[in-house]
Scaffold this motif. Structure first.
Motif, short mmCIF file in Angstrom:
data_model
loop_
_atom_site.label_atom_id
_atom_site.label_comp_id
_atom_site.label_asym_id
_atom_site.label_seq_id
_atom_site.Cartn_x
_atom_site.Cartn_y
_atom_site.Cartn_z
N GLY A 150 0.65 -1.10 -0.01
CA GLY A 150 0.03 -0.08 -0.15
C GLY A 150 0.91 1.20 -0.07
O GLY A 150 0.05 2.17 -0.19
N ALA A 151 2.27 1.29 -0.09
CA ALA A 151 2.97 2.27 -0.03
C ALA A 151 2.92 3.10 -1.69
O ALA A 151 2.57 2.27 -2.53
CB ALA A 151 4.35 1.96 0.13
N PRO A 152 3.16 4.30 -1.40
CA PRO A 152 3.09 4.97 -2.93
C PRO A 152 4.09 4.29 -4.12
O PRO A 152 5.04 3.83 -3.75
CB PRO A 152 3.34 6.42 -2.49
CG PRO A 152 3.23 6.37 -1.16
CD PRO A 152 3.70 5.15 -0.54
N PRO A 153 3.54 4.49 -5.20
CA PRO A 153 4.63 4.04 -6.39
C PRO A 153 5.81 5.09 -6.28
O PRO A 153 5.90 6.09 -5.82
CB PRO A 153 3.64 4.14 -7.59
CG PRO A 153 2.75 5.43 -7.23
CD PRO A 153 2.23 5.13 -5.71
N GLN A 154 6.64 4.34 -6.84
CA GLN A 154 8.30 4.62 -7.06
C GLN A 154 8.69 5.00 -8.56
O GLN A 154 8.34 3.98 -9.15
CB GLN A 154 9.12 3.90 -6.27
CG GLN A 154 8.63 3.70 -4.78
CD GLN A 154 9.59 2.63 -4.21
OE1 GLN A 154 10.69 2.15 -4.57
NE2 GLN A 154 8.92 1.62 -3.29
N LEU A 155 9.02 5.95 -8.73
CA LEU A 155 9.96 6.29 -10.06
C LEU A 155 11.40 6.26 -9.72
O LEU A 155 11.61 7.13 -8.95
CB LEU A 155 9.27 7.39 -11.03
CG LEU A 155 10.29 7.78 -11.94
CD1 LEU A 155 10.04 6.83 -13.03
CD2 LEU A 155 9.72 9.39 -12.69
N TRP A 156 12.18 5.41 -10.32
CA TRP A 156 13.57 5.71 -10.07
C TRP A 156 14.32 5.91 -11.40
O TRP A 156 13.90 5.34 -12.51
CB TRP A 156 14.20 4.12 -9.75
CG TRP A 156 13.62 3.58 -8.46
CD1 TRP A 156 12.74 4.06 -7.58
CD2 TRP A 156 14.51 2.60 -7.85
NE1 TRP A 156 12.73 3.17 -6.59
CE2 TRP A 156 13.77 2.33 -6.43
CE3 TRP A 156 15.61 1.80 -8.13
CZ2 TRP A 156 14.30 1.40 -5.36
CZ3 TRP A 156 15.90 0.93 -7.00
CH2 TRP A 156 15.20 0.79 -5.76
N ILE A 157 15.36 6.79 -11.30
CA ILE A 157 15.94 7.30 -12.58
C ILE A 157 17.51 7.25 -12.26
O ILE A 157 17.86 8.02 -11.22
CB ILE A 157 15.24 8.98 -12.78
CG1 ILE A 157 13.82 8.65 -13.00
CG2 ILE A 157 16.28 9.32 -14.17
CD1 ILE A 157 13.30 10.10 -13.41
#
Length: 368
Positions: free
Chosen positions: A211-218
């Motif tokens: 249920g944690a927020p989605p993550q964007l990794w760059i």
């Protein structure tokens, strides 16, 4: 086309106009140097902050909480300022966000002490990033109390140690946090490479919560602190732990791959990737549909994709248009708006004599 070729191409690319809908026509921007008061360990702490928001937008805006990396020495940590990240904050404000750059304790003019250094003998990255997350969570709550902030729509963005800090924040699932953006995130422990990397992989796995927020990794492939082999291990650990991670692998960036957060050409790429995630998370950004409508309205017939890419480009930026020849040219990521306008007009004038500035950043300056 490969990302590396795109980076070279769009350093001098031609393009044109931005959308006219309210989310886009946001210049001028309001900039506020301030301090946030938060509680950490039941004590008052004051954090340096920079707030940038669209001047004319009314009501409550979504919040973009931006945080920095770790400097190489205590002296440089003190010299860092929230204003150092003004260009990134302005990119968010132009997308309809209230952007808040927050300096964690020990950095800039925020209260101290400096973050304690980690040693191989007593390596506890969980505790280190838990402290960072305490400060970011306090800043998030303080900003959500503002009359011009929508407390239900927030994201957190961090670079380097700040990228890891927003991942640590996400596991707490604070109210209103809808996603996090980790740009070149991690922590480099000098003279402790192998153990430090293993500890980083381990702590990333522990941060993944249902249920944690989605993550964007760059990350860039030539990141000198976090090479692809380490990033692949970190990403695998996050996915194995159940994390919702979207990964973006940038081509090599010159001069240094770890500096992609504020690098103009790199921002041209990663901001577009972030826009895609914002749309997936149902959060505001520029409208491709509106871009296509303007392209058709102007009667343009070539470089449609380049036309759309302008809207994601970092400022300061400007567009020049030849009404007669239906040609457009733009420059982005310059040190000043005047410089961007001069460069765009210069390139346009190479093939046309009727060139005019069409847009200054995302504000139309064409007559109605």
């Amino acid at each position: 086309m490969m990302v590396a070729r795109l980076l070279a191409l769009f350093a001098v690319i031609a393009c044109c106009l931005a959308p006219l809908d309210p989310v886009q026509a946001q210049e001028p921007l309001r900039q506020e140097d301030t301090f946030l008061r938060i509680k950490v360990d039941r004590r008052d702490v004051r954090l340096e902050a920079l707030i940038v928001r669209p001047e004319t937008e009314q009501g409550r805006l979504p919040l973009a909480l931006i945080t920095h990396g770790k400097s190489s020495s205590s002296i440089s940590m003190g010299d860092l300022r929230a204003s150092s990240y003004a260009t990134v904050a302005r990119d968010f404000a132009r997308r309809g966000w209230l952007a808040a750059v927050v300096m964690r304790r020990g950095f800039g003019q925020s209260d101290g002490p400096f973050p304690g250094s980690s040693s191989c003998e007593k390596l506890d990255l969980g505790q280190r990033f838990n402290t960072d997350a305490d400060e970011l969570e306090g800043a998030l709550k303080a900003l959500q109390l503002r009359d011009d902030v929508d407390p239900e729509r927030a994201i957190a963005i961090g670079e380097s140690a700040g990228g890891a800090a927003v991942l640590a924040l996400a596991q707490r699932k604070p109210a209103g946090l809808r996603g996090v953006v980790n740009v070149a995130g991690g922590l480099n422990i000098e003279n402790c490479v192998d153990k430090g990397q293993n500890a980083l992989v381990d702590v990333v796995k522990t941060w993944q919560k249902p249920g944690a927020p989605p993550q964007l990794w760059i990350y860039a492939r030539n990141d000198e602190l976090f090479p692809p082999s380490l990033v692949d291990r970190m990403r695998a650990a996050a996915l194995d732990g159940g994390g919702d991670v979207r990964f973006v692998d940038l081509a090599e960036i010159k001069p240094k791959g770890h500096l992609i957060f504020r690098h103009g050409q790199a921002r041209f790429v990663w901001l577009r990737e972030m826009d895609a995630s914002l749309r997936a998370w149902k959060l505001p950004t520029w409208s491709p549909q509106r871009a296509r409508e303007l392209y058709a309205k102007l009667g343009l017939t070539t470089r449609a994709e380049s036309f759309e890419r302008y809207f994601a480009a970092p400022g300061e930026k400007a567009m020049a248009l030849s009404p007669g020849r239906k040609q457009f040219h733009y420059w982005f990521g310059t040190t000043s708006l005047d410089r961007a306008k001069e460069n765009a007009l210069r390139d346009c004038a190479k093939t046309a004599t009727d060139c005019v500035v069409a847009f200054e950043n995302d504000r139309s300056v064409l007559p109605d």
